[in-house]
Structures are given as C-alpha cells and as structure tokens.
Enzyme design. Structure first.
Site, PDB file in Angstrom:
ATOM      1  N   TYR A   1      40.892  84.871  -2.070  1.00 25.10           N
ATOM      2  CA  TYR A   1      40.145  85.555  -1.015  1.00 25.10           C
ATOM      3  C   TYR A   1      41.063  86.444  -0.208  1.00 25.10           C
ATOM      4  O   TYR A   1      42.293  86.358  -0.305  1.00 25.10           O
ATOM      5  CB  TYR A   1      39.428  84.534  -0.122  1.00 25.10           C
TER       6      TYR A   1
ATOM      7  N   LYS B   1      46.730  83.388  -2.453  1.00 25.75           N
ATOM      8  CA  LYS B   1      45.732  83.168  -1.393  1.00 25.75           C
ATOM      9  C   LYS B   1      44.464  82.584  -2.013  1.00 25.75           C
ATOM     10  O   LYS B   1      43.472  83.291  -2.241  1.00 25.75           O
ATOM     11  CB  LYS B   1      45.462  84.479  -0.642  1.00 25.75           C
TER      12      LYS B   1
ATOM     13  N   LEU C   1      52.338  81.928   2.594  1.00 26.81           N
ATOM     14  CA  LEU C   1      51.567  83.126   2.265  1.00 26.81           C
ATOM     15  C   LEU C   1      52.337  84.348   2.783  1.00 26.81           C
ATOM     16  O   LEU C   1      52.874  84.316   3.896  1.00 26.81           O
ATOM     17  CB  LEU C   1      50.192  83.078   2.930  1.00 26.81           C
TER      18      LEU C   1
HETATM   19  N1  PLP Z   1      49.594  81.889   6.268  1.00 26.14           N
HETATM   20  C1  PLP Z   1      48.428  81.302   5.935  1.00 26.14           C
HETATM   21  C2  PLP Z   1      48.445  79.919   5.393  1.00 26.14           C
HETATM   22  C3  PLP Z   1      47.214  81.984   6.110  1.00 26.14           C
HETATM   23  O1  PLP Z   1      46.052  81.394   5.765  1.00 26.14           O
HETATM   24  C4  PLP Z   1      47.231  83.289   6.657  1.00 26.14           C
HETATM   25  C5  PLP Z   1      45.990  84.038   6.855  1.00 26.14           C
HETATM   26  O2  PLP Z   1      44.927  83.603   6.508  1.00 26.14           O
HETATM   27  C6  PLP Z   1      48.469  83.854   7.005  1.00 26.14           C
HETATM   28  C7  PLP Z   1      49.630  83.131   6.789  1.00 26.14           C
HETATM   29  C8  PLP Z   1      48.546  85.235   7.597  1.00 26.14           C
HETATM   30  O3  PLP Z   1      48.359  86.223   6.623  1.00 26.14           O
HETATM   31  P1  PLP Z   1      47.743  87.655   7.018  1.00 26.14           P
HETATM   32  O4  PLP Z   1      48.640  88.209   8.088  1.00 26.14           O
HETATM   33  O5  PLP Z   1      47.811  88.438   5.771  1.00 26.14           O
HETATM   34  O6  PLP Z   1      46.361  87.386   7.503  1.00 26.14           O
END
Ligand code: PLP
Length: 285
Positions: A33, A147, A204
C-alpha cells in the site's frame, strides 16, 4: 455523505464496494500500500510514493505496473469525486484472488483499491503539544522496507501506548530505536546534529524522512545516519517523527522522560514549516 471509492476498475459508493473473501490481501496480507497526503486539493510527493510502490511490488513479485494502470489519473479522479481538500489517498494492491494456498499463485489478477480520508494535516493538536512515546520491542518481520499491509503488531503497539496514557510507540531492537508504529524516528543532539537510523530492511524508507534529510543537508545541518539508543533519545535536545500524514511532528517524552524542556523545539518547528512550504510549492494536481 458516503465516499466514492475505487475497486478494480469501478468508482462506487463505499457501501457498495467490496473485495472477495478469497483476496490474498485478506487471507495473507499479501498486499502492498501507499498513503499520499493531500493538501489544498493537491498531492504531496506522488512520484516518490509511486516509485516506492514499484519497489514493494517487485520485492513481493506482484505483477502490476502502476504506470500502465494510470494510478496518477485514478488518484486525481478520486480526489475530484470526493471533493477532497485536505487528507489522504490510500492505495492498496494485492496479489489478487485465488483459492487459499501458501503457494503463491502465478496467474491471478492483482486487486486495486483506492479510497480517500478527509483529515486535518496542517493544523493538528500534536504539533502544538508534541507526542509522548513509550518504547516496546520490535517484533515485526525483518522486511520492514516493503510497505505491506501486515500491520497487526504496530497496530497492537499503538493501542498499547494509548492504553498506557501515551500517544504512540517507538520500537526497539538490539538496544536501538527502529521506528514508530507508522513513522520514522529522529533526534536532534545537543550540538544540533540530526541523528536518524539509516535505511535498511529494518525500517520503512520513508518518503518524508528522505525529504527532511535533503532539507537539513541543504541548510548545512549535520545529518548522521546511524541507529540511536533510547538513552540518547532521552538526552537529545529535540526529537520528532516523520510520515506522509504527520509530516514532521515533535516528540516531547520517551518512556516518561522529557526531551529537552519537554516542549516542541524550534528546530523541529523549522523543519516542519519548511517541509510544508516545500510540499505546497510542488503539489501535484
Ligand atoms: N515507518 C513506518 C512503519 C510507516 O508505516 C510509515 C508510514 O506509514 C513511515 C515509516 C513513514 O513513511 P512515509 O514518510 O513514506 O509516510
């Protein structure tokens, strides 16, 4: 008013939209996602989200080409149909529908779902008060760079944090902070250096994180990409999280220990303001 959502080629009222119970996203979390922020009716960093989606799909071997599927057009159309000014677009792509089997099918057609969620992103209570986080062991799988919709553990930890009177969790592995339940974690040391965990399968690879690091480097701030401990966070001058919808949000306490003077700090405020300004200048319509 009911939202209009997109499911597998159709725009439908949310009550009429459905996915098969045999969808592998439902049975195995065999799905990826993206969440794209919407401000002033435009999208923040759409292209970066699409690139990460391509990577997640490739890592799981889901045969789906976001560009051929016209995802940008679908996002635009959904924003238009829901008259969304501020909030998010959620996009999910699963491997598709097949009889339940641990062996991944090679022939099924990916399922695609998009929906919007209206919410305030620019003005939030947490920006003013800061977040109080508690730490918990990171018991997720070791491909957090993909993700996927496998979000049970971070959801349990977020709930635990709120039950304990905090706002969120920072997960810890091998003595260092990995990330928040749905955000990347950062600290600003007493000497002004921004310390953040480097990208690896441990976390992530946040789109917001990357934008904030670029900005900090442009302003001449020292950026140190290395893991940090809970004790270092507690001794930091400031701390904050980043995510597509939280943007840059201050963290004011870790496990009940105040960060700095226990209030959102000026550097975090500056980074948030710059992130919002830069995002607004480059919105995709
Ligand atoms: N880490 C995790 C586990 C996340 O679920 C998310 C966002 O959903 C992020 C970091 C931040 O990522 P982004 O800045 O791309 O939203």
């Amino acid at each position: 008013m009911s939202r209009i959502v997109y499911v597998n080629g159709e725009f439908l009222p949310e009550d009429a939209a459905c996915l098969s119970v045999f969808d592998r996203g439902v049975l195995f979390a065999d799905a990826v996602y993206e969440v794209t922020a919407v401000v002033d009716g435009g999208m923040v960093d759409f292209e970066a989200h699409q690139q990460r989606l391509c990577r997640s799909l490739a890592e799981l071997g889901i045969d789906f080409d976001p560009r051929a599927a016209g995802l940008l057009k679908l996002h635009r159309e959904l924003i238009r149909r829901n008259a969304l000014n501020e909030g998010l677009v959620y996009l999910q792509v699963s491997r598709g529908v097949a009889d339940r089997s641990f062996l991944q099918p090679t022939t099924c057609q990916p399922s695609v779902v998009l929906f919007t969620q209206a919410q305030s992103l620019l003005e939030t209570a947490a920006t003013g008060t800061g977040l109080r986080v508690i730490t918990q062991p990171d018991l997720r799988w070791h491909r957090r760079d993909i993700k996927t919709t496998q979000l049970l553990y971070p959801s349990m930890m977020k709930t635990l944090a709120v039950e304990q009177g905090a706002d969120d969790v920072w997960m810890v592995e091998g003595g260092t902070v990995t990330e928040g339940s749905s955000s990347n974690a950062h600290i600003i040391r007493a000497d002004g250096a921004l310390v953040t965990r480097p990208t690896s399968p441990d976390i992530l690879h946040g789109i917001t994180r990357a934008a904030v690091l670029d900005y900090s480097r442009e302003t001449g701030a020292a950026v140190i990409e290395r893991p940090f401990t809970v004790a270092e966070a507690q001794q930091a001058r400031e701390a904050f999280i980043t995510s597509a919808t939280a943007f840059v949000t201050p963290v004011v306490a870790v496990d009940g220990v105040a960060i700095g003077d226990g209030r959102p700090g000026p550097a975090t405020h500056r980074i948030r303001s710059h992130y919002i300004q830069r995002s607004r200048e480059r919105l995709q319509y």
